[in-house]
Design a protein around this motif. Structure first.
Motif, short mmCIF file in Angstrom:
data_model
loop_
_atom_site.label_atom_id
_atom_site.label_comp_id
_atom_site.label_asym_id
_atom_site.label_seq_id
_atom_site.Cartn_x
_atom_site.Cartn_y
_atom_site.Cartn_z
N MET A 340 -2.72 12.50 0.49
CA MET A 340 -1.80 11.38 0.24
C MET A 340 -1.50 10.63 1.53
O MET A 340 -1.58 9.40 1.60
N ILE A 341 -1.16 11.39 2.57
CA ILE A 341 -0.76 10.76 3.84
C ILE A 341 -1.93 9.98 4.44
O ILE A 341 -1.76 8.85 4.91
N MET A 342 -3.12 10.56 4.41
CA MET A 342 -4.29 9.87 4.98
C MET A 342 -4.58 8.59 4.20
O MET A 342 -4.80 7.53 4.78
N ALA A 343 -4.57 8.69 2.87
CA ALA A 343 -4.94 7.51 2.06
C ALA A 343 -3.90 6.39 2.18
O ALA A 343 -4.26 5.22 2.15
N LEU A 344 -2.63 6.77 2.33
CA LEU A 344 -1.60 5.73 2.43
C LEU A 344 -1.68 4.94 3.74
O LEU A 344 -1.06 3.89 3.88
N ARG A 345 -2.44 5.45 4.70
CA ARG A 345 -2.64 4.69 5.94
C ARG A 345 -3.44 3.42 5.65
O ARG A 345 -3.37 2.45 6.40
N MET A 346 -4.22 3.45 4.58
CA MET A 346 -5.08 2.31 4.27
C MET A 346 -4.38 1.31 3.37
O MET A 346 -3.63 1.71 2.47
N THR A 347 -4.67 0.02 3.56
CA THR A 347 -4.03 -0.98 2.72
C THR A 347 -4.50 -0.87 1.27
O THR A 347 -3.80 -1.29 0.36
N GLU A 348 -5.69 -0.29 1.05
CA GLU A 348 -6.16 -0.12 -0.34
C GLU A 348 -5.32 0.92 -1.09
O GLU A 348 -5.31 0.95 -2.31
N GLY A 349 -4.63 1.82 -0.35
CA GLY A 349 -3.73 2.79 -0.96
C GLY A 349 -4.43 3.98 -1.59
O GLY A 349 -5.60 4.26 -1.32
N LYS A 378 11.35 -0.25 -1.39
CA LYS A 378 10.35 -1.32 -1.18
C LYS A 378 9.36 -0.96 -0.07
O LYS A 378 8.83 -1.84 0.63
N MET A 379 9.16 0.34 0.14
CA MET A 379 8.18 0.77 1.14
C MET A 379 6.80 0.93 0.51
O MET A 379 5.80 1.01 1.21
N ALA A 380 6.78 1.01 -0.84
CA ALA A 380 5.49 1.16 -1.52
C ALA A 380 5.52 0.35 -2.80
O ALA A 380 6.58 -0.06 -3.28
N GLU A 381 4.32 0.09 -3.33
CA GLU A 381 4.23 -0.58 -4.64
C GLU A 381 3.15 0.12 -5.45
O GLU A 381 2.22 0.73 -4.88
N ARG A 382 3.28 0.07 -6.77
CA ARG A 382 2.30 0.75 -7.63
C ARG A 382 1.74 -0.28 -8.61
O ARG A 382 2.48 -1.05 -9.22
N GLU A 383 0.42 -0.24 -8.75
CA GLU A 383 -0.22 -1.23 -9.60
C GLU A 383 -1.51 -0.62 -10.13
O GLU A 383 -2.35 -0.15 -9.32
N ALA A 384 -1.69 -0.62 -11.42
CA ALA A 384 -2.92 -0.13 -12.08
C ALA A 384 -3.41 1.19 -11.49
O ALA A 384 -4.57 1.32 -11.10
N GLY A 385 -2.52 2.16 -11.42
CA GLY A 385 -2.94 3.51 -10.97
C GLY A 385 -3.18 3.64 -9.49
O GLY A 385 -3.73 4.63 -9.02
N LEU A 387 -1.28 3.53 -5.68
CA LEU A 387 -0.03 3.48 -4.91
C LEU A 387 -0.37 3.05 -3.50
O LEU A 387 -1.27 3.62 -2.87
N ARG A 388 0.29 2.01 -3.01
CA ARG A 388 0.01 1.59 -1.63
C ARG A 388 1.31 1.23 -0.92
O ARG A 388 2.31 0.88 -1.57
N LEU A 389 1.27 1.34 0.40
CA LEU A 389 2.45 0.96 1.18
C LEU A 389 2.53 -0.57 1.28
O LEU A 389 1.50 -1.24 1.33
N THR A 390 3.74 -1.08 1.28
CA THR A 390 3.96 -2.51 1.53
C THR A 390 3.86 -2.74 3.05
O THR A 390 3.90 -1.75 3.82
N PRO A 391 3.79 -3.98 3.52
CA PRO A 391 3.80 -4.20 4.97
C PRO A 391 5.03 -3.55 5.63
O PRO A 391 4.94 -2.98 6.72
N TYR A 392 6.16 -3.58 4.92
CA TYR A 392 7.37 -2.94 5.45
C TYR A 392 7.17 -1.41 5.53
O TYR A 392 7.53 -0.77 6.52
#
Ligand code: SF4
Length: 405
Positions: A340-349, A378-385, A387-392
């Motif tokens: 989870m932590i590694m993947a959230l580093r990427m903008t693709e989520g 508002k640190m993350a957003e979820r869309e179509a399965g 999860l990605r971090l927002t710029p914030y």
């Protein structure tokens, strides 16, 4: 086979540098003579040969290759060629989708760069850090801004089309204006990839002592934040899209090797301090150069002298005698958390469906509370399965990651 069941990347570590930078806490050392460097290359080749017989996992066709350090380009062309040949003979260099070598300005010249291309490297990552001489001196770098720009130009002339430059913000005496000048000068070089890291004051480094004594001061938080914000806006305007917290690329030019790490896929790693990851286990080699050289020689002796014993017993015996490596077994909970932590580093989520297929866990339920907390803030957003971090959320990445530890 799934991507996470096969080595998708191969890393080779060179622990030598011409001079230790003041901020560096990597396993890299200056002052070893040529004789030791040659012994190291031979020990490294032994490790590669023996690991290929041990077969932790198969190596994917097209697995990426990355020569990092330290400074791999302090090795001679012959030594680098010796390692590449050994990787090929032992099935770790299989038409790599990308073969990168890190280089330091001051350790390359047109002939060497041409040889690297001929050996099969198609990507080079140059440690530029800054294009202001005063800042380079404050970091203890061995090169000037002019040498850094020359190295980039020479790499282009040698035929490297995929070039990354590492830059740094938060350098002692750096201002928003000087950082901006570095970014602009770098953008004029038209590279397809830039990595921009914030300087981290690592414990025990000379720079930390200088800051503690008050001899050196770092940019304050407001200045660092301006640099952070400016990086994204300026690079994106120039067509370099952020795809990871500190990495920007022309779309399609992202580092495939680093994506192996962020996708939490297995990779084999050789050399001092190198860390192999199989998915269930992490094996980290000693950071002691002499111990590494002596121990791999001992493994060979053990293999030659105990013909009747099994290969695995010999290699483990040599390893345990001299702490040649340490092995950490990763339970499922740790694997999910790290992935989870590694993947959230990427903008693709994080693709939650892939996570479910890989770990057999419904991540939306497994981390229900944590995900909700990030969504609420508002640190993350979820869309179509996904999860990605927002710029914030990216700005305060460590706080977001803590939720999954
Ligand atoms: S060149 Fe890189 S690895 Fe070597 S001392 Fe400097 S920061 Fe560390």
């Amino acid at each position: 086979m799934e991507r996470w069941e096969v080595f998708q990347g191969v890393y080779v570590h060179t622990p030598f540098c011409l001079q230790k930078c003041l901020y560096c806490d990597f396993p890299s050392y200056s002052g070893f003579p040529e004789e030791v460097r040659q012994q190291y290359v031979e020990a490294l080749c032994r490790e590669i040969e023996i690991r290929s017989r041990q077969r932790d996992l198969p190596v994917a066709e097209g697995a990426t290759v990355y020569f990092g350090g330290g400074t791999p380009t302090v090795l001679s062309e012959e030594q680098i060629g010796q390692i590449v040949g050994c990787l090929k003979r032992n099935g770790f260099w299989k038409k790599p989708a990308e073969a990168t070598i890190e280089a330091n300005p001051g350790t390359v010249n047109p002939e060497k760069l041409k040889t690297l291309r001929e050996l099969g490297f198609d990507r080079i990552s140059i440690g530029v850090q800054s294009l202001q001489d005063k800042e380079l001196r404050a970091l203890g770098r061995i090169h000037t801004a002019e040498q850094a720009l020359r190295a980039v130009e020479e790499a282009k002339q040698a035929g490297f089309q995929r070039i990354n430059a590492d830059l740094m913000s938060g350098i002692p005496c750096q201002t928003v204006e000087s950082f901006c000048n570095t970014l602009d000068a770098m953008l004029r070089m038209n590279l397809s990839h830039l990595s921009v890291y914030s300087l981290i004051l690592e414990e025990g480094t000379p720079l930390e002592r200088l800051v503690e004594k008050g001899n050196v001061s770092l940019p304050d938080e407001e200045t660092s934040y301006s640099m952070y914000e400016m990086t994204r806006s300026r690079l994106e305007q120039a067509g370099l899209k952020r795809y990871e917290i500190s990495n920007y690329a022309v779309p399609g030019e992202e580092s495939l090797h680093n994506k192996v790490y962020w996708h939490y896929e297995p990779y084999a790693a050789f050399g001092v301090g190198a860390c192999t990851f199989t998915g269930n286990e992490r094996r980290t080699n000693t950071i002691d150069v002499r111990e590494y050289i002596n121990a791999w020689s001992a493994v060979i002796v053990a293999l030659q002298s105990k013909e009747s014993a099994t290969f695995e017993k010999n290699i483990s015996a040599a390893g345990s005698d001299c702490t040649l490596w340490e092995t950490e077994t990763l339970d499922r909970k740790t694997q999910i958390s790290e992935a989870m932590i590694m993947a959230l580093r990427m903008t693709e989520g994080v693709d939650l469906n892939i996570m479910q297929r890989r770990f057999g866990a419904d991540i939306s339920k497994y981390y229900e509370r944590e995900i909700q907390m990030l969504l609420d803030k508002k640190m993350a957003e979820r869309e179509a399965g996904v999860l990605r971090l927002t710029p914030y959320g990216m700005r305060y990445g460590n706080r977001a990651f803590e939720a999954f530890v």
